[in-house]
Every structure is written in C-alpha cells, then in structure tokens.
Design a protein around this motif. Sequence first.
Motif, PDB file in Angstrom:
ATOM      1  N   PHE A   1      39.511  50.166  38.552  1.00 48.82           N
ATOM      2  CA  PHE A   1      38.177  50.516  39.270  1.00 48.82           C
ATOM      3  C   PHE A   1      37.684  49.045  40.282  1.00 48.82           C
ATOM      4  CE2 PHE A   1      37.807  54.640  37.572  1.00 48.82           C
ATOM      5  CZ  PHE A   1      38.839  55.755  38.616  1.00 48.82           C
ATOM      6  N   SER A   2      37.797  48.240  38.992  1.00 47.87           N
ATOM      7  CA  SER A   2      37.166  47.188  39.315  1.00 47.87           C
ATOM      8  C   SER A   2      38.220  46.480  40.581  1.00 47.87           C
ATOM      9  CB  SER A   2      36.807  46.311  38.222  1.00 47.87           C
ATOM     10  OG  SER A   2      36.692  44.895  38.381  1.00 47.87           O
ATOM     11  N   ALA A   3      39.007  46.611  40.614  1.00 45.27           N
ATOM     12  CA  ALA A   3      40.103  45.575  41.446  1.00 45.27           C
ATOM     13  C   ALA A   3      40.101  46.624  42.688  1.00 45.27           C
ATOM     14  CB  ALA A   3      41.561  46.034  41.440  1.00 45.27           C
ATOM     15  N   LEU A   4      39.712  47.805  42.760  1.00 35.95           N
ATOM     16  CA  LEU A   4      39.809  48.799  43.827  1.00 35.95           C
ATOM     17  C   LEU A   4      38.549  49.388  44.582  1.00 35.95           C
ATOM     18  CD1 LEU A   4      42.285  51.929  42.564  1.00 35.95           C
ATOM     19  CD2 LEU A   4      42.585  49.887  44.228  1.00 35.95           C
ATOM     20  N   SER A   5      37.189  48.466  43.725  1.00 29.82           N
ATOM     21  CA  SER A   5      35.435  48.836  44.722  1.00 29.82           C
ATOM     22  C   SER A   5      35.683  47.872  46.241  1.00 29.82           C
ATOM     23  CB  SER A   5      35.273  48.217  42.878  1.00 29.82           C
ATOM     24  OG  SER A   5      35.230  46.241  43.331  1.00 29.82           O
ATOM     25  N   HIS A   6      36.376  47.113  46.318  1.00 25.97           N
ATOM     26  CA  HIS A   6      36.482  46.377  47.355  1.00 25.97           C
ATOM     27  C   HIS A   6      37.585  47.137  48.499  1.00 25.97           C
ATOM     28  CE1 HIS A   6      36.448  42.918  50.281  1.00 25.97           C
ATOM     29  NE2 HIS A   6      35.192  43.261  50.502  1.00 25.97           N
ATOM     30  N   PRO A   7      37.429  47.429  49.186  1.00 31.60           N
ATOM     31  CA  PRO A   7      38.025  48.021  51.024  1.00 31.60           C
ATOM     32  C   PRO A   7      38.796  47.398  50.998  1.00 31.60           C
ATOM     33  CG  PRO A   7      35.644  47.694  51.158  1.00 31.60           C
ATOM     34  CD  PRO A   7      35.636  47.415  50.155  1.00 31.60           C
ATOM     35  N   GLY A   8      38.630  45.740  50.963  1.00 30.26           N
ATOM     36  CA  GLY A   8      39.591  44.919  51.409  1.00 30.26           C
ATOM     37  C   GLY A   8      41.033  44.822  50.171  1.00 30.26           C
TER      38      GLY A   8
END
Length: 154
Positions: free
Chosen positions: A51-58
Amino acid sequence: MSNHDDTSPDSTGNELNALMTDAEQAAVRTLVDGSITSPIPEREGVIDSLFSALSHPGRRYILTFLLRSEGYVTMSEIVDYVVESTDGGSGPEFRRKVTVKLTHTHLPLLEEEGLLTYNMERQLIQPTDRTKLAAPYLKIALMQCEQLAELSNS
C-alpha cells in the motif's frame, strides 16, 4: 442439566480466535482497544509495504505498465507512458522531470519493495514475481479514478 462450554462467552471468543489469523486478531484488538497487544506477523507487513508503494500515482503508472507488458520495458517506454497518462505537459522539461523522479525516487522504492528490478546502466525495468501482487489493488485504484473522472464531468 448439562453444561455446554461451547456456548459460553469465553469459549465463543476462543472459537473465533481459532478461526482468525494472528494478524486478524491483532487488527480486531487494535480496533477495540486502540493499540496492538501482540506483534503482527512479518507476512502481513507485505500488504503495508505494498500500500505504501502504491500510494503515489507515478508508482501505480509504472506497475500498471509493467503488468500490461510482457517481459522487460525500457526507461523510455515508461517515461512515454507516464507523460501520456498525466496532464503535466509533454515538453522536454516535463519529460526530464519525470525521468529524474522515476530514476531517483520511484524505481528505487519499487525495487526495494521487490516489485520490479531496474538495471540503471541498461535502462531496463523488469517485473518480478511480486509485481502481480499489486494487480488487484491497481485495478481498484484505476476504477476509482475512472469513477471520479465521471463524477467531475457530470
């Protein structure tokens, strides 16, 4: 009169506890008590880091592109995809900013999480076995973005 221990509150709680994983029990205790009373197993940390890794749109763009591609992709292909998928612009300055952010921030973080491998010298990005773990969460995020876009256009 028989005593049915399986209907007592303590026994019911123990039956429920037997059905739940340690992580689920810790999550319930967190909700009820407001604090974790036992450590969450290491495997549950995978979801938090995902979830932390996916928290940024890029980073979501990168993983989406990887999952849609077969095998490795080039840095140029990823930059093109990110530039086309965003409203930030298309000029050389914007492309340079995207490239810098990808190479210095997003790709290293995704590689650290084991979601891809990045060969800086050859400018190649490859999915890993863990990349597929992100797929269901990416689908939800993409559906939410589409719904928000539809709402804003209404």
